[in-house]
Design an enzyme around this catalytic site. Structure first.
Site, PDB file in Angstrom:
ATOM      1  N   GLU A  19       0.831  -1.205   0.000  1.00 49.15           N
ATOM      2  CA  GLU A  19       0.000   0.000   0.000  1.00 49.15           C
ATOM      3  C   GLU A  19       0.865   1.254   0.000  1.00 49.15           C
ATOM      4  O   GLU A  19       0.477   2.259  -0.577  1.00 49.15           O
ATOM      5  CB  GLU A  19      -0.936   0.019   1.212  1.00 49.15           C
ATOM      6  CG  GLU A  19      -1.961  -1.091   1.221  1.00 49.15           C
ATOM      7  CD  GLU A  19      -2.988  -1.021   0.113  1.00 49.15           C
ATOM      8  OE1 GLU A  19      -3.100   0.022  -0.566  1.00 49.15           O
ATOM      9  OE2 GLU A  19      -3.688  -2.019  -0.091  1.00 49.15           O
ATOM     10  N   CYS A  28      -6.675   5.287  -6.974  1.00 48.42           N
ATOM     11  CA  CYS A  28      -6.039   3.975  -7.118  1.00 48.42           C
ATOM     12  C   CYS A  28      -6.364   3.439  -8.525  1.00 48.42           C
ATOM     13  O   CYS A  28      -7.192   4.009  -9.231  1.00 48.42           O
ATOM     14  CB  CYS A  28      -6.526   3.032  -6.033  1.00 48.42           C
ATOM     15  SG  CYS A  28      -8.198   2.402  -6.275  1.00 48.42           S
TER      16      CYS A  28
END
Length: 151
Positions: A19, A28
Site C-alpha cells: 500500500e 487507485c
C-alpha cells in the site's frame, strides 16, 4: 474460534509494503480515492475525496482503525480455525479487495472447507486485476499473501 487473532507483524509489513503511505489523496488503479496506507474511507465511513491531505501520524491512526475493521470482517466470514499467518494473509487480501469480494470468493469457500487445501494458492492468484487489467503489483501481492498463508 478465530476471535483472538490479530494481524501479525508479517501481515502488517506485507500490507504496508504494497500500500505504501501516501499523504495526499490519489486515485487507485480501480478509480477510487485513497489516502494513507490504502484507505478509501475514514473511521466515520466518509469516503476519501480528491484534494484531501493527512499527516503521517494521521495515516498511522487511520490505518490502525480501518485494519481492525477488516480483521473483524475476516473473523465473521471464516468459520474454519486459522493460524496467525493464514489470518494475516486473509486480512491483507480483504483490505485490498474488499469485504464483498472476499465473501463471494472461491478463496473463502475453500478456506472454510479446508484451510490446508493447497489449491487456495491459485485462488489468491486469480485476484490480479485492477481497473480491468492485470497489474504486476497485484500479481506480486497475491504471491506474497499466498506465501504468508502457507508459511
Amino acid at each position: 474460534m478465530n476471535k483472538h487473532l490479530k494481524t501479525n507483524l508479517l501481515g502488517l509489513a506485507l500490507i504496508h509494503q504494497f500500500e505504501s503511505c501516501r499523504l495526499n489523496a490519489y486515485l487507485c488503479p480501480a478509480g477510487v480515492w485513497t489516502i494513507g496506507y490504502g484507505c478509501t474511507y475514514y473511521e466515520n465511513g466518509a469516503p476519501v475525496k480528491r484534494g484531501e491531505k493527512i499527516t503521517k501520524e494521521r495515516a498511522d491512526e487511520l490505518f490502525a482503525v480501518v485494519l481492525r475493521g477488516f480483521e473483524e470482517k475476516v473473523k465473521r466470514a471464516v468459520t474454519a480455525p486459522l493460524t496467525l499467518n493464514q489470518f494475516s494473509a486473509l486480512v491483507s487480501f480483504t483490505f485490498n479487495c474488499g469485504e464483498a469480494n472476499f465473501r463471494k470468493s472461491t478463496l473463502l469457500r475453500k478456506v472454510n472447507a479446508n484451510p490446508a487445501d493447497k489449491t487456495i494458492a491459485a485462488e489468491f492468484a486469480k485476484w490480479k486485476n485492477g481497473g480491468g487489467k492485470e497489474l504486476p503489483g497485484l500479481v506480486r501481492r497475491r504471491k506474497a499473501e499466498s506465501d504468508l498463508y502457507f508459511s
